[in-house]
Design an enzyme around this catalytic site. Sequence first.
Site, short mmCIF file in Angstrom:
data_model
loop_
_atom_site.label_atom_id
_atom_site.label_comp_id
_atom_site.label_asym_id
_atom_site.label_seq_id
_atom_site.Cartn_x
_atom_site.Cartn_y
_atom_site.Cartn_z
N ARG A 132 35.89 40.68 38.29
CA ARG A 132 34.22 41.38 38.09
C ARG A 132 34.18 42.43 38.99
O ARG A 132 34.39 42.66 39.87
CB ARG A 132 33.29 40.38 38.89
CG ARG A 132 32.02 40.73 38.75
CD ARG A 132 30.56 40.43 39.37
NE ARG A 132 30.65 38.60 38.06
CZ ARG A 132 29.30 38.01 38.52
NH1 ARG A 132 28.82 38.21 39.20
NH2 ARG A 132 29.51 37.33 37.77
N GLU A 163 43.49 48.93 46.32
CA GLU A 163 45.04 49.51 46.68
C GLU A 163 44.73 49.61 44.69
O GLU A 163 46.21 50.88 44.43
CB GLU A 163 45.80 48.07 47.03
CG GLU A 163 44.91 47.43 48.64
CD GLU A 163 44.92 47.92 49.05
OE1 GLU A 163 45.85 49.21 49.89
OE2 GLU A 163 43.78 47.98 49.82
N GLY A 205 38.63 43.25 43.54
CA GLY A 205 38.86 44.49 44.66
C GLY A 205 39.38 45.15 43.50
O GLY A 205 40.82 44.48 42.75
#
Lengths: 338, 734, 171
Positions: free
Chosen positions: B623, B700, B697
Amino acid sequence: MINFQYSRATDVADAVQQIAASTSAKFIAGGTNLIDLMKDDVERPTRLIDISRLPLKQVQQTADGGLHIGALVPNSDLAYHPLIEQHYPLVSSAIRAGASQQLRNMASTGGNLLQRTRCAYFYDTATPCNKREPGSGCSALTGAQRMHAILGASEACIAVHPSDLCVTLVALDAKVHVAGPAGARVIPFQDFHRLPGNTPHLDTNLHPHEIITAIELPAQGFAKNYSYLKIRDRLSYAFALVSVAAALELEGGKIKQARLALGGVAHKPWRVHAAEAALQGQVPDGTAFARAADLVLKDAKGYPHNMFKIDLARRATIRTLTQAAKGTPQPPSNKKIM
Amino acid sequence: MTAYIGTPASRIDGRAKVTGEARYAADFNEQNLVYGAVVASTIPKGRIKHIDVSQALRVAGVLKVLTHQDRPQMAADDDAYKDDVAPEEGSPYRPLYDDKILFNGQPLALVLADDWETARFAATLVQVDYDAAPYVTDLQAQLSTAYVVPKPEKPRGDAAKAYAAAQVRHEAEYFIPTEYHNPMELFASTVHVDGAGKLTVYDKTQGVQNVQGYLSKIFAGSVQEFRVISPFVGGAFGAGLRPQYQVVLTVLGALALDRSVRLVLTRQQMYALGYRPATIERLALGANADGTLAAINHEAIAVTSQFEEFSRNDTGWSGLLYKSPNTKFVHKLVRLDVPTSSDMRAPGAATGVYALESAMDELAVALDIDPLELRLRCYSDRDQNENLPYTSKALHECYRQGADAFGWSQRNPKPRSMRDGADLVGWGMATGVWEALQMPVAARIVLTANGHAEVSCAASDIGTGTYTIVAQVAADKLGLPIENISVKLADSTLPQAPVEGGSWMAASASHAVASVADDIRDELLKLAKAVSGSPLAGAAGADVTLAGGRLVSRKDAGRAMSISDLMRHGGLDRMTKEKLNTFAQDHSHARNTHSAIYAEVKVDEQLGVIRVTRVVSAVAAGRILNPKTAGSQVMGSVVGGIGMALHEEAVYDHAFGRIMNANVAEYHMPVNADVHDIKVIFVDEPDDQVNPLGIKGVGEIGIVGVAAAIANAVYHATGKRVRDLPITLDKLKA
Amino acid sequence: MARATAREPVQDPIPIPEKISIQITVNGKATELKVAPWTTLLDALRDRLDLTGTKKGCDHGQCGACTVLVDGRRIVSCLTLAVMKDGAQIVTVEGLAKDGELHPVQQAFIDHDAFQCGYCTPGQICSAVGLLAEGKAKSADEIRELMSGNICRCGAYPNIVAAIQQAMGRS
């Protein structure tokens, strides 16, 4: 940065008088290069004479149709000056290829001529450098030399001159007006900067205590067939690996007159009269351009990291001449090479 | 209730950032502040034979010069210097501790003066007499000293044998040079002396509590209390995970003078901090003629310092991502006389996956299979290393949506076949992968009767958007308009949070906020039940929700009480809850984010000038809390990937053991003109297993694979395979 | 009479530059300041006038974070000596909003998420305001080129270009 005294010059004569009265004074105008170097302790003047308020900010047409550019005209003003854009677009292109708009807003025309090299060893006081400390040795000869000279270098110094503007000024036969204790004189641009020889600490042939007051451009601006092409490691805000200024006067399908100078390849803006002569009278095509490029690089000498610049300079020369001949100069903003 | 989660809300700290009100570490001014300047080593290894500070002390306005011989007391054991994220092995560098010189640019003295200019000048007068020692700074020259560091990924089958027997083989070595984070903010600390043994430290860091703990150990003998604050961080990308030496020096200065001190490093001095280690990656891929993999051999050799052992996972991604019965991974380190290498955006993956995805492209050429098709044939629905299913893996969708948006099907597979005038056009693609990590984080909510809430947590916002997503989650969970939420972050006195890194903060902080918001809800419910004739009398916590400033029954929206009424009934004007959220340990699934990157380059055929004209990055990361800020993160990562592919390299002169482009003029990073069309796609990836909110997240994932996609595009354009980054134009002609 | 013992021979102090009085107008406010010649405009703004919105990113004119407007033109304040700007009109990021209303460029930066960490942002915004005043950039390519003196390590460039285009449309 060491302690220094600060004073303002009231006029050119005062500036000359002030600098002659001090042992290690420097003029400051835009300061973009000098303050940078002072922060790294490469330049250590004990006095700065502020010439930024001197009335040398005019761009005026000369009697013979040329242009007289005050030494303190900011680079950006010069690049966008209507007379420059109209008659000397080569100059405009080169200025816009250098530094950033902020720096161009600060940097003066005269100061641009006096930029010092970006050689990393010149900047790093922990390493030997003949330019910074005569006799200490040239670290670049065996060190990081990817950006360095392929023409006119010496064992004492392989640094390059970083200016873009100067490449076009030498190509256009500009003249440098200076004033000094012995009076005013005019230096042909070709003779303004020096090759390193064994005196690489001297960048120019200015006499001690002289001040640049103006740059003069002759009438011929090559506004129709010109190009300035700068090749660098990123697409803007970087010093040249190689840059080329080309200007042609075409007549009846042939080259009547050619101008060719390179940046990023030598201790001075590098103009090659022999290549220009070889172009004269030729049909402006790949064959003629390749021959000219060969002449430019006839005596080129590379070092392990910068050997590629010889071929790059050759290709860039041909390309820039082609752009000039076709009347499709390299635009400053579109990064596609024309 | 998701009025804000998932919406492109503008940053709540945006106004502070565009008006200059946002204060960073060097912006906390105070009357009579003392300024520091560092004297840095000009040799890479040896000892300080003698250091003469007498000339510096003569300068009017100089207050003190600290050296290893003259400084306040510091701890004498390694443990004190081990911060939360220090490498397990080794002895951390101790700033200004003794006469040993471990790397070039090491601070040898700190000049303290009334102003910065005076300190800088006096620093040039400090004379250091060195006892120089032989040193090594060249990875290539030290390969014989490389030693193996154990990594968790197990080998499968017999990769050497399978490679030898494979129908189609590709073996090559790839190289990533030393890269620097170069956040725009200079590393800086301002230490305010509060009296009574208390110091307030404004520091550039990704973890205030990490710095707080570190300083508390080092100065246990002399400082009673450190408070570390870092409300705004001018970029970090991993550079601020570990406390940097300037914070120790600034504290030393404050203790020595009992005055408030500021130290801002110069850009050049920042090249003596951590960096992405130069890494050699060796790939040997064996394939069957049908494009399935028979063997993956991946060996990485990276740089660390002589005194600490830093390494990350470069090699394991190969075995995770693609189906192959035989795999072998080797990770080696070479010790050099340099600072310890460090985490930099997607550490390990940015380098390892660059090599893997370059090698896959080369294998596709060898197999004469479309590079995308090869990835699909090797696709795995399970983590191959651990043989685990994923909580979710929408990489297929990334490949498909990315390809559609890019127009991949129009690609002519033949190198040098696509043109645009004088330009050769190249299209390349690559896969990206990262972990979906999550960490324990605590949060506090103070709800006031007027329907405002302050949410606080020690977590940092290094530009990632933590302020904003915390506000979004809190607004939704508390049922309040986002304007009623204020967020306080990055103060070591606030509830516990780890360093902000590894892409774990969005998931970790969101759940902390959601969890403590549930406690607020429950407390409000208690108040509701205490009201006689309460419409929510029989409700349990899960039966009610906060919405529109009211506590509402989920079953019957008519049964509700306003927050202000409840608090009035309870005699409260504010309600405070704090909670540490931890995640259930679940090893039954692999948790990863994925991406597919498609890049277009145009290369001038004669001159080799490369332009990245288009990039499509399709990301599956669960999400997305805020597509605006997350989209910026991925876009920025793509820009970082362009830098990695084409520009970035710290140039060493091993004759001096020094970096010769320790600046931002010649350490090239992309400028505006280098960046054109970047399209970011977030593919839908519902995931109720990774964590309750389904967050993975994005910090990166955006950079992983970008350099490979560009390198592959450059090959497709030119037919020239450049395997050592950055791809500068000279390498195309070599 | 007791003689002082164990006293280091006192050497003459090495002087630092004397401060010079200058008058500048900063964000519309006339300001008198005494600065040493070696003080840059950047350090004067940050350390002396508490205008810390202007950032130091390299101190060498290589990043653009310290961009401010001097007499309406964008310059890098790190390579500008404050004494040389005696009499100048200076506008920093703190001076762009008027009566609490953001400058169109500031609002556009928020709207387009044209920053992440925010550190280069004051310089980007001042640079963009300068760019609009110059009137030379029309196309996206021209904006990119003329904004290339402002490095953004977070990589917000496409959003910066979009923000400037929005602001251009309004002005």
